[in-house]
Design a protein around this motif. Structure first.
Motif, short mmCIF file in Angstrom:
data_model
loop_
_atom_site.label_atom_id
_atom_site.label_comp_id
_atom_site.label_asym_id
_atom_site.label_seq_id
_atom_site.Cartn_x
_atom_site.Cartn_y
_atom_site.Cartn_z
N LEU A 17 55.62 50.15 36.53
CA LEU A 17 55.28 48.86 37.10
C LEU A 17 53.77 48.77 37.22
CD1 LEU A 17 54.87 47.68 40.38
CD2 LEU A 17 56.40 49.58 40.66
N GLY A 18 53.26 47.58 36.99
CA GLY A 18 51.82 47.39 37.05
C GLY A 18 51.48 45.93 37.31
N GLU A 19 50.27 45.73 37.81
CA GLU A 19 49.81 44.38 38.12
C GLU A 19 49.44 43.65 36.84
OE1 GLU A 19 46.42 42.17 40.84
OE2 GLU A 19 46.57 44.34 40.86
N ILE A 20 49.81 42.38 36.80
CA ILE A 20 49.48 41.52 35.66
C ILE A 20 48.08 40.95 35.88
CG2 ILE A 20 50.05 39.34 34.50
CD1 ILE A 20 52.08 41.39 33.85
N ASN A 21 47.27 41.00 34.84
CA ASN A 21 45.93 40.42 34.89
C ASN A 21 46.07 38.91 34.77
OD1 ASN A 21 43.31 39.63 34.60
ND2 ASN A 21 42.82 41.11 32.99
N GLN A 22 45.86 38.19 35.85
CA GLN A 22 46.04 36.73 35.88
C GLN A 22 45.11 36.02 34.90
OE1 GLN A 22 48.35 35.14 37.48
NE2 GLN A 22 48.98 36.42 39.17
N LEU A 23 43.96 36.61 34.60
CA LEU A 23 42.99 35.96 33.73
C LEU A 23 43.41 35.99 32.27
CD1 LEU A 23 39.72 37.36 35.32
CD2 LEU A 23 40.84 35.17 35.76
N LYS A 24 44.23 36.98 31.87
CA LYS A 24 44.60 37.13 30.47
C LYS A 24 46.05 36.83 30.18
CE LYS A 24 41.18 40.29 28.91
NZ LYS A 24 40.91 41.26 27.89
N SER A 25 46.86 36.61 31.19
CA SER A 25 48.29 36.47 30.99
C SER A 25 48.72 35.01 31.11
CB SER A 25 49.05 37.30 32.03
OG SER A 25 50.42 37.04 31.93
N PRO A 26 48.90 34.32 29.97
CA PRO A 26 49.45 32.97 30.05
C PRO A 26 50.96 33.06 30.20
CG PRO A 26 48.98 33.52 27.79
CD PRO A 26 48.58 34.71 28.62
N CYS A 27 51.43 33.00 31.41
CA CYS A 27 52.84 33.16 31.71
C CYS A 27 53.44 31.82 32.10
CB CYS A 27 52.99 34.18 32.84
SG CYS A 27 54.69 34.62 33.15
#
Length: 175
Positions: free
Chosen positions: A74-84
């Motif tokens: 498990l790991g934190e998603i980089n909000q700046l690079k992840s178009p989710c």
């Protein structure tokens, strides 16, 4: 930076967007809302992301409870690079007492999921392509059928040579 021992270190990840890889191979992306001493997780606004080749599809799952023993990574998603699918959602919108913050990596290359094989420090120029849920499920089904066909051919070839084929039994509890 000090680290808490055991599952207490997960408390630092509360209200952050995480990617969780499960023992059965599924990938979940959601906001961590709760964790206990057994590392059981409660994810909010969860999606299941399915990858097939360079394509991916997101299936909305909502609130998802994960038993701790099923978590591989498990790991934190980089909000700046992840178009989710939920990128416009702020995990602090329900918590007016908490300050809103922006996650910025100290080394932007460190968190990049796509690497160029010839230059590992350079991002791959071919990004993943998002497709519909039906398309990704169909692609996943075709990929699984092709894998089963390969296993049948291998078993047949080994049997013709007088060898017994034992399928991979290490993952028997996954399905």
């Amino acid at each position: 930076m000090s680290y808490s021992p055991g599952t207490a270190s997960l408390l630092d990840e509360l209200d952050k967007k995480l990617m969780v890889l499960l023992r059965d191979g599924r990938t979940l992306i959601g906001y961590l809302r709760s964790v206990d001493q057994f590392a059981n997780l409660v994810l909010h606004r969860t999606i299941e992301r399915i990858h097939v080749g360079r394509q991916y599809g997101d299936i909305p799952r909502g609130v998802f409870i994960v038993r701790g023993e099923n978590v591989v990574l498990l790991g934190e998603i980089n909000q700046l690079k992840s178009p989710c699918a939920h990128s416009n959602y702020s995990p602090h919108s329900q918590y007016p007492n908490k300050a809103t913050f922006t996650v910025t990596p100290s080394n932007p290359r460190q968190l990049s999921p796509l690497r160029n094989p010839t230059d590992p420090l350079k991002e791959d120029a071919t990004p993943l392509i998002q497709v519909s849920v039906d398309d990704i499920l169909d692609a996943q089904r075709r990929e699984q059928e092709a894998k089963q066909d390969q296993e049948r051919l291998l078993a047949k070839a080994l049997k013709e040579r007088g060898l017994n084929y034992a399928p991979d039994l290490t993952h028997d509890d996954l399905f």
